[in-house]
Design a protein around this motif. Structure first.
Motif, mmCIF file in Angstrom:
data_model
loop_
_atom_site.group_PDB
_atom_site.id
_atom_site.type_symbol
_atom_site.label_atom_id
_atom_site.label_comp_id
_atom_site.label_asym_id
_atom_site.label_seq_id
_atom_site.Cartn_x
_atom_site.Cartn_y
_atom_site.Cartn_z
ATOM 1 N N ARG A 205 77.138 -31.079 14.777
ATOM 2 C CA ARG A 205 75.589 -31.104 14.859
ATOM 3 C C ARG A 205 75.565 -31.151 13.509
ATOM 4 O O ARG A 205 74.213 -31.833 13.249
ATOM 5 C CB ARG A 205 75.208 -30.136 15.959
ATOM 6 N N HIS A 206 75.713 -30.003 12.944
ATOM 7 C CA HIS A 206 75.204 -29.850 11.743
ATOM 8 C C HIS A 206 75.815 -29.718 10.127
ATOM 9 O O HIS A 206 75.770 -29.929 8.963
ATOM 10 C CB HIS A 206 74.161 -28.113 11.788
ATOM 11 N N HIS A 207 77.186 -28.520 10.340
ATOM 12 C CA HIS A 207 77.638 -28.961 9.431
ATOM 13 C C HIS A 207 79.109 -28.557 9.907
ATOM 14 O O HIS A 207 79.754 -28.042 10.851
ATOM 15 C CB HIS A 207 77.252 -27.701 8.261
ATOM 16 N N ALA A 208 79.762 -28.395 8.964
ATOM 17 C CA ALA A 208 81.871 -28.438 8.745
ATOM 18 C C ALA A 208 81.876 -27.654 7.730
ATOM 19 O O ALA A 208 81.608 -27.198 6.545
ATOM 20 C CB ALA A 208 82.543 -29.538 8.448
ATOM 21 N N GLY A 209 82.970 -26.193 8.532
ATOM 22 C CA GLY A 209 83.323 -25.083 7.111
ATOM 23 C C GLY A 209 82.733 -23.829 7.598
ATOM 24 O O GLY A 209 82.135 -23.839 9.150
#
Length: 130
Positions: free
Chosen positions: A97-101
């Motif tokens: 939904r917001h970030h990868a990592g």
């Protein structure tokens, strides 16, 4: 000055110190946690692209990256990868939904290649931080 006035001034001074200490702790904690998205160190590159931005951090021979979507909400395909020259890339890929990592790799003094993707748009750094 009577003893009551001295006590009031001391109490006021102690209250001011307590509030300023609490504010310092809350601001410091927020400043460290929010921008890094879990990465240690200082930001050395920002790689913007149409649907997101990939933030790159460096600390004590490690490089860390996080890809953040410009518009969070519904889950979308996202990825971030960090590759030290001579090694395979370390990748975090999925529907987020917001970030990868964050993705962290020990690089020593080697160049790194960073890639970030949100939906069908991507950024690729080429060899950097050499």
């Amino acid at each position: 000055m009577d003893s009551g006035a001295i006590r009031r001034r001391l109490a006021f001074g102690a209250a001011v110190l307590a509030v300023s200490g609490a504010l310092t702790l809350s601001v410091t904690g927020t400043a460290q946690a929010a921008p890094a998205g879990g990465c240690a160190g200082h930001e050395v590159r920002t790689l913007p692209f149409r649907t997101g931005v990939t933030h790159v951090y460096k600390h004590d021979g490690y490089v860390c990256a996080v890809t953040v979507a410009r518009h969070s909400g519904a889950a979308q395909t996202m990825s971030v990868s960090v590759q030290a020259r001579g090694n395979r890339p370390v990748v975090d890929r999925g529907r987020y939904r917001h970030h990868a990592g964050p993705v962290t790799v020990h690089t020593g003094h080697r160049c790194v290649w960073i890639k970030g993707t949100v939906d069908r748009y991507t950024i690729s750094s080429g060899w950097i931080l050499c």
